[in-house]
Design a protein around this motif. Structure first.
Motif, mmCIF file in Angstrom:
data_model
loop_
_atom_site.group_PDB
_atom_site.id
_atom_site.type_symbol
_atom_site.label_atom_id
_atom_site.label_comp_id
_atom_site.label_asym_id
_atom_site.label_seq_id
_atom_site.Cartn_x
_atom_site.Cartn_y
_atom_site.Cartn_z
ATOM 1 N N UNK A 274 0.830 -1.207 0.000
ATOM 2 C CA UNK A 274 0.000 0.000 0.000
ATOM 3 C C UNK A 274 0.863 1.255 0.000
ATOM 4 N N UNK A 275 1.988 1.217 -0.650
ATOM 5 C CA UNK A 275 2.900 2.357 -0.679
ATOM 6 C C UNK A 275 2.293 3.545 -1.422
ATOM 7 N N UNK A 276 2.705 4.742 -0.991
ATOM 8 C CA UNK A 276 2.403 5.994 -1.703
ATOM 9 C C UNK A 276 0.899 6.203 -1.863
ATOM 10 N N UNK A 277 0.178 6.133 -0.735
ATOM 11 C CA UNK A 277 -1.253 6.424 -0.734
ATOM 12 C C UNK A 277 -1.523 7.572 0.239
ATOM 13 N N UNK A 278 -2.763 7.726 0.642
ATOM 14 C CA UNK A 278 -3.164 8.843 1.505
ATOM 15 C C UNK A 278 -3.694 8.327 2.841
ATOM 16 N N UNK A 279 -3.063 7.316 3.396
ATOM 17 C CA UNK A 279 -3.519 6.681 4.633
ATOM 18 C C UNK A 279 -2.936 7.427 5.831
ATOM 19 N N UNK A 280 -3.795 7.781 6.786
ATOM 20 C CA UNK A 280 -3.368 8.451 8.006
ATOM 21 C C UNK A 280 -3.434 7.474 9.181
ATOM 22 N N UNK A 281 -3.375 8.025 10.405
ATOM 23 C CA UNK A 281 -3.399 7.168 11.595
ATOM 24 C C UNK A 281 -4.680 6.347 11.683
ATOM 25 N N UNK A 282 -5.813 6.964 11.354
ATOM 26 C CA UNK A 282 -7.087 6.246 11.470
ATOM 27 C C UNK A 282 -7.122 5.031 10.544
ATOM 28 N N UNK A 283 -6.722 5.214 9.293
ATOM 29 C CA UNK A 283 -6.728 4.088 8.356
ATOM 30 C C UNK A 283 -5.716 3.022 8.717
ATOM 31 N N UNK A 284 -4.522 3.438 9.184
ATOM 32 C CA UNK A 284 -3.501 2.461 9.562
ATOM 33 C C UNK A 284 -3.932 1.663 10.792
ATOM 34 N N UNK A 285 -4.690 2.283 11.703
ATOM 35 C CA UNK A 285 -5.201 1.542 12.861
ATOM 36 C C UNK A 285 -6.192 0.463 12.418
ATOM 37 N N UNK A 286 -6.991 0.752 11.400
ATOM 38 C CA UNK A 286 -7.910 -0.267 10.878
ATOM 39 C C UNK A 286 -7.133 -1.441 10.278
ATOM 40 N N UNK A 287 -6.043 -1.137 9.582
ATOM 41 C CA UNK A 287 -5.226 -2.221 9.015
ATOM 42 C C UNK A 287 -4.568 -3.023 10.127
ATOM 43 N N UNK A 288 -4.107 -2.341 11.181
ATOM 44 C CA UNK A 288 -3.537 -3.065 12.325
ATOM 45 C C UNK A 288 -4.577 -3.948 12.994
#
Length: 563
Positions: A274-288
């Protein structure tokens, strides 16, 4: 009168000629129209069935769809191989070289007016790092394919499309072509202008390709961000790349839920980029959160996004150990009840905590007691039979033979079965015929261990929360070029230390843990103490790490210290 009659004759003749031309045009038009209609009706009446030859199927379907310009199907270009080494047999002595030069000079003297320049002795070799093509042919749309066998047109394994729009017409064509290609395992669509509709249809096509394992959709921003449709619970895709797709927290949430929830989880995806996208803390927490119950994903890359300390703390928590939510606790109870008491692994928590976590433990304990009592009665009966046999005088040499337990307990481990088979070494036991052979057959074909459900791992109750070990299946995590600071780096270090502790204690049931962590180019200095500690810990866990070779001075110093 004669003049008028001649003029009338001329006019009538002219009219006939005009009428004849009009009639001929009408007849031609009718023929073309009838041929077109007959062709269309034939196409409708006889649908095309793909043969597995992608080039032939693709060209025929494009013609039937009425496409004016059809992108050509060409083999994928490859870097030229290295030139072959010079043949030592071709080396000639100096005398032969001089004679060849003199013969060449005499030939040149005989030619009075040379029409072309004299060629050099050695021609310039072709380039070894690239291939050349025509100026406009390079930018012309084409479909690049990779064949397993160049002579077999039905052995297509990979499809590459670069930089031209794949609209609804081409998706309809690929719907028929791709599933017919039995060996297709890679599809790479780079910057092809996918939409929500075409992406959904592409996901449906991908599910029909039985051997498809790798999907790359880099450079395809989709408004609805429905990339999660490709990695559902029944998906067979192993590697997926979504670089530069402008994925926001909305798409990251959908991807995280597709990875795992309390009830469902993806069991095929091993690598996600998922390189070079517009993911912030909220989206990364969902992936975690998607990694909590997922034990299949091995490689995850979220580099060059907008991830900060909150997401890094979440990743550190998932890597070490985390508390179960209410929904996960309820699902854990369901799984434990369906699993049954004999197969449940005993956790080191107290009985009081166990009774809180699993109210039905009393009934399961009673079943376990019944089974153990039954096995005890069977073993006592076997001992009595053995004593009776010894009294009858069967011989001292047969002590190694064991009477099979009648009504043996159901709680028998695989190790005990293998041990009995090894002791028997293929000989029949002294009981009923066929029982010994059956046990040996079962031992020769042991069952393959299944992937343990994360909800069934050993739990511990701390401060009213039920904690289970974190994700140790992930071995490569790339979160470089983000906005992680000292607090996030500290949480990641804590997760790594926890995994190393479990590995040191010999607990590898859930995996080996992280082997490579990329956190460079974040909001901390490369000389930061925590960063250097992380690098030091991960260096020894990297499977490609090679310790520096010792110099003679170092060896002499170590010997002197030892002495």
């Amino acid at each position: 009168m004669e003049g008028r009659s001649g003029l009338d004759v001329f006019r009538s003749a002219a009219k006939k000629v005009k009428m004849g031309k009009k009639l001929e045009r009408v007849m031609k038009g009718d023929r073309s129209a009838t041929s077109a209609t007959s062709h269309d009706t034939s196409d409708v009446d006889e649908p095309y069935s793909c043969t597995g030859d992608f080039e032939a199927d693709y060209t025929e379907l494009c013609n039937r769809a009425g496409l004016m310009e059809i992108p050509k199907v060409v083999p994928r270009p490859h870097r030229p191989g290295p030139p072959p080494p010079p043949d030592p047999k071709c080396a000639t002595p100096m005398s032969q070289r001089e004679s060849c030069k003199s013969a060449r000079s005499t030939r040149m003297e005989k030619v009075e007016e040379p029409t072309s320049p004299v060629p050099s002795e050695q021609e310039e070799p072709p380039p070894t790092t690239y291939t050349t093509s025509d100026k406009f042919d390079y930018f012309r749309p084409k479909v690049q394919v990779e064949l397993e066998k160049p002579e077999d047109k039905k052995s297509m394994t990979e499809v590459y499309i670069r930089g031209w729009k794949v609209d609804q017409k081409y998706i309809d064509i690929f719907k028929q072509c791709f599933p017919a290609a039995d060996k297709l395992h890679t599809i790479d669509f780079w910057n092809v202008g996918l939409t929500d509709n075409t992406l959904a249809q592409f996901a449906a096509v991908a599910s029909q390709c039985l051997n498809l394992r790798t999907v790359k959709l880099d450079g395809n921003p989709v408004p609805g961000e429905g990339f999660h449709q490709l990695i559902g619970e029944d998906s067979m895709i192993v590697s997926m790349s979504l670089r530069s797709c402008k994925i926001t927290d909305k798409g990251a949430e959908l991807i995280g839920k597709a990875l795992s929830t309390a009830k469902t989880r993806n069991q095929s995806l091993c690598a996600l980029n998922l390189n070079s996208n517009l993911i912030t803390d909220a989206g990364a927490c969902h992936i975690a959160n998607g990694l909590r119950m997922n034990r299949t994903l091995l490689v995850l890359s979220i580099a060059n996004n907008a991830i900060g300390d909150d997401a890094a703390k979440k990743f550190g928590e998932v890597l070490s150990r985390f508390s179960l939510t209410h929904e996960e606790v309820v699902e854990r109870r369901k799984v434990l009840s369906e699993k049954g008491a004999p197969d449940i692994r005993r956790s080191p928590i107290s009985r009081r905590a166990e009774s809180r976590d699993r109210p039905g433990s009393q009934s399961s304990r009673s079943q376990l007691d019944k089974s153990m009592a039954k096995s005890g009665r069977a073993s006592s009966k076997a001992k009595k039979d053995k004593k009776e046999d010894d009294k009858k005088g069967k011989g001292k040499d047969d002590k190694w033979k064991k009477e099979p337990q009648r009504g043996a307990s159901k709680v028998v481990s695989l190790a005990e079965t293998l041990g009995k088979a090894t002791k028997g070494k293929g000989r029949q036991s002294g009981g009923k015929k066929g029982q010994g052979a059956g046990s040996i057959t079962e031992a020769e074909t042991p069952d393959i261990p299944e992937i343990i459900n994360p909800l069934l791992e050993e739990a511990e109750r701390v401060d009213g929360e039920l904690l289970i070990p974190g994700n140790r299946a992930l071995i490569n995590l790339n979160i470089s070029r983000n906005r992680i600071g000292e607090a996030g780096l500290k949480a990641l270090l804590k997760g790594i230390q926890y995994q190393i502790t479990l590995t040191t204690l010999g607990s590898r049931s859930g995996g080996t843990g992280l082997m490579r962590l990329s956190v460079q180019k974040n909001n901390f200095s490369p000389s930061h103490e925590l960063y250097l500690k992380v690098q030091e810990l991960m260096m020894t866990r990297d499977p490609l790490y090679k310790p520096p070779s010792k110099t003679p001075d170092d060896e002499s110093t170590s010997q002197a210290t030892g002495s």
